[in-house]
Design a protein around this motif. Structure first.
Motif, PDB file in Angstrom:
ATOM      1  N   SER A  21     -10.601   8.892  -6.862  1.00  0.00           N
ATOM      2  CA  SER A  21     -10.825  10.002  -7.783  1.00  0.00           C
ATOM      3  C   SER A  21     -10.928   9.514  -9.221  1.00  0.00           C
ATOM      4  CB  SER A  21      -9.689  11.020  -7.647  1.00  0.00           C
ATOM      5  OG  SER A  21      -9.834  12.057  -8.600  1.00  0.00           O
ATOM      6  N   ALA A  22     -10.058   8.597  -9.598  1.00  0.00           N
ATOM      7  CA  ALA A  22     -10.059   8.082 -10.972  1.00  0.00           C
ATOM      8  C   ALA A  22     -11.340   7.314 -11.278  1.00  0.00           C
ATOM      9  CB  ALA A  22      -8.843   7.195 -11.196  1.00  0.00           C
ATOM     10  N   ALA A  23     -11.778   6.461 -10.341  1.00  0.00           N
ATOM     11  CA  ALA A  23     -12.995   5.666 -10.563  1.00  0.00           C
ATOM     12  C   ALA A  23     -14.217   6.561 -10.673  1.00  0.00           C
ATOM     13  CB  ALA A  23     -13.168   4.655  -9.438  1.00  0.00           C
ATOM     14  N   CYS A  24     -14.323   7.537  -9.779  1.00  0.00           N
ATOM     15  CA  CYS A  24     -15.467   8.452  -9.816  1.00  0.00           C
ATOM     16  C   CYS A  24     -15.429   9.300 -11.089  1.00  0.00           C
ATOM     17  CB  CYS A  24     -15.466   9.351  -8.593  1.00  0.00           C
ATOM     18  SG  CYS A  24     -15.886   8.498  -7.047  1.00  0.00           S
ATOM     19  N   GLY A  25     -14.227   9.697 -11.514  1.00  0.00           N
ATOM     20  CA  GLY A  25     -14.115  10.456 -12.752  1.00  0.00           C
ATOM     21  C   GLY A  25     -14.586   9.665 -13.956  1.00  0.00           C
ATOM     22  N   ARG A  26     -14.231   8.385 -14.016  1.00  0.00           N
ATOM     23  CA  ARG A  26     -14.687   7.546 -15.134  1.00  0.00           C
ATOM     24  C   ARG A  26     -16.196   7.347 -15.084  1.00  0.00           C
ATOM     25  NH1 ARG A  26     -10.058   4.576 -13.660  1.00  0.00           N
ATOM     26  NH2 ARG A  26     -11.332   2.945 -12.699  1.00  0.00           N
ATOM     27  N   ALA A  27     -16.732   7.216 -13.878  1.00  0.00           N
ATOM     28  CA  ALA A  27     -18.183   7.056 -13.740  1.00  0.00           C
ATOM     29  C   ALA A  27     -18.921   8.295 -14.238  1.00  0.00           C
ATOM     30  CB  ALA A  27     -18.533   6.776 -12.276  1.00  0.00           C
ATOM     31  N   LEU A  28     -18.459   9.458 -13.846  1.00  0.00           N
ATOM     32  CA  LEU A  28     -19.130  10.703 -14.227  1.00  0.00           C
ATOM     33  C   LEU A  28     -18.972  11.003 -15.711  1.00  0.00           C
ATOM     34  CD1 LEU A  28     -18.083  12.783 -11.098  1.00  0.00           C
ATOM     35  CD2 LEU A  28     -20.393  11.957 -11.639  1.00  0.00           C
ATOM     36  N   ALA A  29     -17.892  10.518 -16.315  1.00  0.00           N
ATOM     37  CA  ALA A  29     -17.663  10.749 -17.744  1.00  0.00           C
ATOM     38  C   ALA A  29     -18.696  10.020 -18.611  1.00  0.00           C
ATOM     39  CB  ALA A  29     -16.256  10.309 -18.130  1.00  0.00           C
ATOM     40  N   LEU A  30     -19.401   9.058 -18.045  1.00  0.00           N
ATOM     41  CA  LEU A  30     -20.416   8.322 -18.795  1.00  0.00           C
ATOM     42  C   LEU A  30     -21.672   9.155 -19.045  1.00  0.00           C
ATOM     43  CD1 LEU A  30     -20.169   4.874 -16.948  1.00  0.00           C
ATOM     44  CD2 LEU A  30     -19.339   5.401 -19.250  1.00  0.00           C
ATOM     45  N   TRP A  31     -21.857  10.213 -18.258  1.00  0.00           N
ATOM     46  CA  TRP A  31     -23.058  11.034 -18.388  1.00  0.00           C
ATOM     47  C   TRP A  31     -22.941  11.958 -19.591  1.00  0.00           C
ATOM     48  CZ3 TRP A  31     -27.409  11.568 -14.981  1.00  0.00           C
ATOM     49  CH2 TRP A  31     -27.430  10.592 -13.972  1.00  0.00           C
ATOM     50  N   ARG A  32     -23.992  11.974 -20.425  1.00  0.00           N
ATOM     51  CA  ARG A  32     -24.015  12.821 -21.620  1.00  0.00           C
ATOM     52  C   ARG A  32     -25.029  13.947 -21.510  1.00  0.00           C
ATOM     53  NH1 ARG A  32     -26.481  10.300 -25.092  1.00  0.00           N
ATOM     54  NH2 ARG A  32     -27.123   8.492 -23.845  1.00  0.00           N
ATOM     55  N   GLY A  33     -25.719  14.034 -20.385  1.00  0.00           N
ATOM     56  CA  GLY A  33     -26.762  15.044 -20.194  1.00  0.00           C
ATOM     57  C   GLY A  33     -27.775  14.544 -19.192  1.00  0.00           C
ATOM     58  N   THR A  34     -28.993  15.108 -19.236  1.00  0.00           N
ATOM     59  CA  THR A  34     -30.061  14.692 -18.340  1.00  0.00           C
ATOM     60  C   THR A  34     -30.415  13.235 -18.600  1.00  0.00           C
ATOM     61  OG1 THR A  34     -30.960  16.927 -18.357  1.00  0.00           O
ATOM     62  CG2 THR A  34     -32.409  15.182 -17.553  1.00  0.00           C
ATOM     63  N   VAL A  35     -30.576  12.455 -17.540  1.00  0.00           N
ATOM     64  CA  VAL A  35     -30.848  11.038 -17.683  1.00  0.00           C
ATOM     65  C   VAL A  35     -32.089  10.814 -18.550  1.00  0.00           C
ATOM     66  CG1 VAL A  35     -32.178  10.923 -15.522  1.00  0.00           C
ATOM     67  CG2 VAL A  35     -31.115   8.860 -16.426  1.00  0.00           C
ATOM     68  N   LEU A  36     -31.947   9.982 -19.567  1.00  0.00           N
ATOM     69  CA  LEU A  36     -33.000   9.616 -20.517  1.00  0.00           C
ATOM     70  C   LEU A  36     -33.516  10.799 -21.339  1.00  0.00           C
ATOM     71  CD1 LEU A  36     -34.925   6.914 -18.486  1.00  0.00           C
ATOM     72  CD2 LEU A  36     -33.803   6.591 -20.694  1.00  0.00           C
ATOM     73  N   GLY A  37     -32.780  11.900 -21.304  1.00  0.00           N
ATOM     74  CA  GLY A  37     -33.096  13.023 -22.181  1.00  0.00           C
ATOM     75  C   GLY A  37     -34.532  13.502 -22.073  1.00  0.00           C
ATOM     76  N   GLU A  38     -35.231  13.488 -23.199  1.00  0.00           N
ATOM     77  CA  GLU A  38     -36.601  14.019 -23.264  1.00  0.00           C
ATOM     78  C   GLU A  38     -37.670  12.942 -23.124  1.00  0.00           C
ATOM     79  OE1 GLU A  38     -37.223  17.290 -23.393  1.00  0.00           O
ATOM     80  OE2 GLU A  38     -35.047  17.558 -23.287  1.00  0.00           O
ATOM     81  N   VAL A  39     -37.296  11.751 -22.691  1.00  0.00           N
ATOM     82  CA  VAL A  39     -38.278  10.674 -22.559  1.00  0.00           C
ATOM     83  C   VAL A  39     -39.338  11.063 -21.529  1.00  0.00           C
ATOM     84  CG1 VAL A  39     -38.662   8.303 -21.794  1.00  0.00           C
ATOM     85  CG2 VAL A  39     -36.698   8.852 -23.241  1.00  0.00           C
ATOM     86  N   ARG A  40     -40.596  10.899 -21.893  1.00  0.00           N
ATOM     87  CA  ARG A  40     -41.708  11.159 -20.986  1.00  0.00           C
ATOM     88  C   ARG A  40     -42.267   9.829 -20.503  1.00  0.00           C
ATOM     89  NH1 ARG A  40     -39.503  15.140 -21.019  1.00  0.00           N
ATOM     90  NH2 ARG A  40     -40.179  17.230 -21.601  1.00  0.00           N
ATOM     91  N   GLY A  41     -41.759   9.331 -19.415  1.00  0.00           N
ATOM     92  CA  GLY A  41     -42.193   8.042 -18.898  1.00  0.00           C
ATOM     93  C   GLY A  41     -43.098   8.195 -17.697  1.00  0.00           C
TER      94      GLY A  41
END
Length: 255
Positions: free
Chosen positions: A124-144
């Protein structure tokens, strides 16, 4: 220096945060970071930025973008740019720098391994730390192009798996009441992911909300039939029957 792509693309150095405002340069940097330490060919770069219709002087434009990115990252990294020339294109070599996606992968692997070993608090602790790294949609508004799109799909699937693993660990630890609210939000956002419905059913049942647990199964069955013409998986059918019969001794600790 730290690169962050689990959200809007940014480069940090201590408390300083740097972003790329030019869309094409941002797309190029995103592709280089997704493939960090590997070569991204000139053809792949063209596709990422312009798709199937690159301009006549695409190669010259790419060289300009790379030069500008090198200057930007050089200012951040004390004059040394991590972007190097490697046939048939360029590579961004992380060296001593960090990439949040790599940290996320490492923590998610730790959580998965701990859960399999029965170390639920650690999982639970490891997964919680992993998920805490997310700040929003991956790569935000980048159009790749294909490189960015493939990574975004993989990252979101891995994030959802990490959420599921943490929920499983929390349920096994007996924290079902705390999970009811977050699980309701998850099934609303992801109405076709059966695992989240199963976890919500279990959390509700363990919280003495048996009728609601049975209603979740009924709603899932209706949704799957309407959207896909299928029924819930065998595991959820079995959980439903156990809750229906109020056979507490047979209901698993985690769905």
């Amino acid at each position: 220096m730290r690169f962050e792509i689990l959200g809007s693309l940014r480069v940090t150095d201590g408390e300083d945060v740097f972003t790329v405002s030019a869309p094409k340069m941002e797309s190029l940097l995103a592709a280089l970071l997704v493939r960090a330490d590997d070569v991204v060919s000139m053809d792949q770069m063209c596709t990422e930025i312009w798709g199937d219709e690159p301009p006549r002087r695409a190669t010259a434009a790419l060289h300009v973008y790379i030069s500008q990115l090198r200057k930007l990252l050089g200012r951040v990294h004390q004059g040394e740019s991590p972007i190097v020339t490697r046939f048939p294109g360029y590579a961004l070599c992380l060296g001593d720098s960090d990439l949040d996606a790599h940290e996320f992968q490492r923590l998610a692997r730790q959580g998965r391994a701990a859960l399999r070993a029965g170390r639920h608090q650690e999982a639970s602790a490891a997964c919680g730390r992993a998920l805490a790294l997310w700040r929003g949609t991956v790569l935000g508004e980048v159009r790749g192009g294909p490189i960015v799109a493939e990574f975004a799909t993989w990252a979101e699937e891995t994030r959802l798996e990490c959420v599921e693993l943490r929920n499983e660990a929390e349920l096994t630890l007996g924290r079902h009441r705390e999970l009811v609210g977050p699980l309701y939000a998850l099934v609303n956002r992801h109405p076709l992911i059966e695992a989240f419905h199963g976890q919500l059913m279990l959390a509700l049942y363990r919280s003495d909300r048996r009728a609601e647990a049975l209603r979740v199964f009924q709603q899932l069955r209706e949704t799957l039939d309407r959207e896909l013409g299928i029924t819930p998986c065998r595991q959820l059918h079995e959980l439903h029957q156990q809750i229906l019969a109020d056979e507490e001794s047979r209901v698993p600790a985690a769905a």
